[in-house]
Each structure stands twice: as structure tokens, then as C-alpha cells.
Scaffold this motif. Structure first.
Motif, PDB file in Angstrom:
ATOM      1  N   TYR A  55      92.948 -91.679 -27.217  1.00 21.52           N
ATOM      2  CA  TYR A  55      93.263 -91.450 -28.618  1.00 21.52           C
ATOM      3  C   TYR A  55      92.324 -92.194 -29.554  1.00 21.52           C
ATOM      4  O   TYR A  55      91.766 -93.228 -29.220  1.00 21.52           O
ATOM      5  CB  TYR A  55      94.724 -91.820 -28.878  1.00 21.52           C
ATOM      6  CG  TYR A  55      95.630 -90.878 -28.134  1.00 21.52           C
ATOM      7  CD1 TYR A  55      95.918 -89.624 -28.651  1.00 21.52           C
ATOM      8  CD2 TYR A  55      96.138 -91.196 -26.883  1.00 21.52           C
ATOM      9  CE1 TYR A  55      96.701 -88.721 -27.954  1.00 21.52           C
ATOM     10  CE2 TYR A  55      96.921 -90.308 -26.175  1.00 21.52           C
ATOM     11  CZ  TYR A  55      97.202 -89.064 -26.708  1.00 21.52           C
ATOM     12  OH  TYR A  55      97.962 -88.170 -26.005  1.00 21.52           O
ATOM     13  N   SER A  56      92.205 -91.639 -30.743  1.00 20.22           N
ATOM     14  CA  SER A  56      91.396 -92.200 -31.810  1.00 20.22           C
ATOM     15  C   SER A  56      91.949 -93.545 -32.257  1.00 20.22           C
ATOM     16  O   SER A  56      93.086 -93.906 -31.952  1.00 20.22           O
ATOM     17  CB  SER A  56      91.403 -91.206 -32.980  1.00 20.22           C
ATOM     18  OG  SER A  56      90.931 -91.792 -34.163  1.00 20.22           O
ATOM     19  N   GLN A  57      91.169 -94.264 -33.040  1.00 22.02           N
ATOM     20  CA  GLN A  57      91.635 -95.495 -33.687  1.00 22.02           C
ATOM     21  C   GLN A  57      92.544 -95.158 -34.865  1.00 22.02           C
ATOM     22  O   GLN A  57      93.225 -96.023 -35.392  1.00 22.02           O
ATOM     23  CB  GLN A  57      90.442 -96.295 -34.228  1.00 22.02           C
ATOM     24  CG  GLN A  57      89.444 -96.714 -33.170  1.00 22.02           C
ATOM     25  CD  GLN A  57      88.241 -97.338 -33.823  1.00 22.02           C
ATOM     26  OE1 GLN A  57      88.197 -98.543 -33.994  1.00 22.02           O
ATOM     27  NE2 GLN A  57      87.269 -96.524 -34.196  1.00 22.02           N
ATOM     28  N   ASN A  58      92.517 -93.896 -35.278  1.00 21.78           N
ATOM     29  CA  ASN A  58      93.206 -93.468 -36.494  1.00 21.78           C
ATOM     30  C   ASN A  58      94.425 -92.608 -36.171  1.00 21.78           C
ATOM     31  O   ASN A  58      94.452 -91.415 -36.460  1.00 21.78           O
ATOM     32  CB  ASN A  58      92.233 -92.697 -37.392  1.00 21.78           C
ATOM     33  CG  ASN A  58      90.965 -93.488 -37.649  1.00 21.78           C
ATOM     34  OD1 ASN A  58      91.031 -94.638 -38.053  1.00 21.78           O
ATOM     35  ND2 ASN A  58      89.824 -92.894 -37.380  1.00 21.78           N
ATOM     36  N   ILE A  59      95.413 -93.210 -35.556  1.00 26.30           N
ATOM     37  CA  ILE A  59      96.659 -92.532 -35.208  1.00 26.30           C
ATOM     38  C   ILE A  59      97.777 -93.125 -36.061  1.00 26.30           C
ATOM     39  O   ILE A  59      97.889 -94.344 -36.186  1.00 26.30           O
ATOM     40  CB  ILE A  59      96.994 -92.723 -33.701  1.00 26.30           C
ATOM     41  CG1 ILE A  59      95.904 -92.107 -32.820  1.00 26.30           C
ATOM     42  CG2 ILE A  59      98.358 -92.175 -33.361  1.00 26.30           C
ATOM     43  CD1 ILE A  59      95.915 -90.607 -32.733  1.00 26.30           C
ATOM     44  N   LYS A  60      98.610 -92.252 -36.598  1.00 22.70           N
ATOM     45  CA  LYS A  60      99.739 -92.723 -37.412  1.00 22.70           C
ATOM     46  C   LYS A  60     100.811 -93.336 -36.518  1.00 22.70           C
ATOM     47  O   LYS A  60     100.900 -93.025 -35.327  1.00 22.70           O
ATOM     48  CB  LYS A  60     100.342 -91.559 -38.193  1.00 22.70           C
ATOM     49  CG  LYS A  60      99.412 -90.998 -39.247  1.00 22.70           C
ATOM     50  CD  LYS A  60     100.055 -89.829 -39.955  1.00 22.70           C
ATOM     51  CE  LYS A  60      99.077 -89.210 -40.945  1.00 22.70           C
ATOM     52  NZ  LYS A  60      99.594 -87.999 -41.542  1.00 22.70           N
TER      53      LYS A  60
END
Length: 149
Positions: A55-60
Motif C-alpha cells: 500500500y501507498s503512504q497515502n492511505i486514509k
């Protein structure tokens, strides 16, 4: 009797070992490149096995564990900005009931640093979670050490 025990151990231990193997679908590699006398870029690459993704660093919040980098403090260098990543795949995952951003095959994260010394070693950790279409493995933390020359 000893021969039977020896033969059984030679047959059973390798079979038991095959079942006990831990899945490691992500391997990490690291490099650094000086872009000037006082700046360098760290390259942190994840190579991901087929059908898996990280996963990305930008996960909610409420979704999977996002990829997170932490760097050990040092007087030899300072971080410049945040760790960057390329454009991720965005897809709705019913497991998390939300759109998530992730990477398949491989991804290279980059971190700029300001050098206070000609050579140094940047140490830190990356935490990440890897999933495929059937399962997610528990989050994992991997330590790294990147020489900057």
C-alpha cells in the motif's frame, strides 16, 4: 533402531520444513546517489511478487496499514521534505470498504537528504502490509542501512 530413526528424521524434517515456510512476497533494496556536495537522494525499492501488492503512504484511516518510513536521527544528515512515491494504482477494495492506493511488481520510494558530512550511513525502518486477492499478511517492519558516499 538408530537407522530407522535416522531415515525417518531425514524424510520427515524436510517435509515439516516445507509446510512451515513463511511467505515473504516483498524484498527490499536500497541505494543512494549524491546530487551535489551537500545533497543526496535515497532510493528504497520494493520488489513485489506476482499477484501481491503493498500500500501507498497515502492511505486514509480505517484501511490497510500504509507504508511508513522512519529514519534514525543523525548529525551527519537531515531529511529534506517527505518520502516521495510514484503514482499508485487506486482501486476499491471490498475488504476495507474504501478506495485504496497500492503498488504491484515494484516501486521506488525516494527521500532527499541534506548532508552535513561527506559520507554517512542512513539507517531507518519501513513498515508495510502486503496483500493479494485472497489474504493479507500481518504488517511487517524491516530495518535498512544505506551508505552515502
Amino acid at each position: 533402531m538408530k537407522k530407522i530413526t535416522l531415515v525417518l528424521s531425514m524424510v520427515l524434517f524436510p517435509i515439516a520444513g516445507a509446510f512451515a515456510q513463511i511467505e515473504k512476497p516483498v524484498t527490499w533494496s536500497y541505494a543512494a546517489k549524491k546530487v551535489s556536495k551537500t545533497e543526496a537522494v535515497l532510493y528504497i525499492k520494493a520488489t513485489i511478487e506476482d499477484k501481491w501488492h503493498i500500500y501507498s503512504q497515502n492511505i486514509k484511516d480505517g484501511g490497510p496499514v500504509k507504508t511508513t518510513f522512519s529514519f534514525s536521527p543523525s548529525k551527519d544528515f537531515g531529511l529534506v521534505g517527505k518520502t516521495t512515491e510514484p503514482k499508485a494504482v487506486v482501486k476499491y477494495e471490498s475488504t476495507f470498504k474504501m478506495n485504496v492506493s497500492y503498488f504491484e511488481n515494484s516501486v521506488i520510494f525516494q527521500q532527499k537528504i541534506k548532508l552535513n558530512k561527506a559520507t554517512t550511513v542512513v539507517k531507518g525502518k519501513v513498515e508495510f502490509m502486503v496483500c493479494n486477492d485472497k489474504q493479507c499478511l500481518p504488517p511487517e517492519e524491516v530495518e535498512f542501512s544505506v551508505p552515502v558516499k
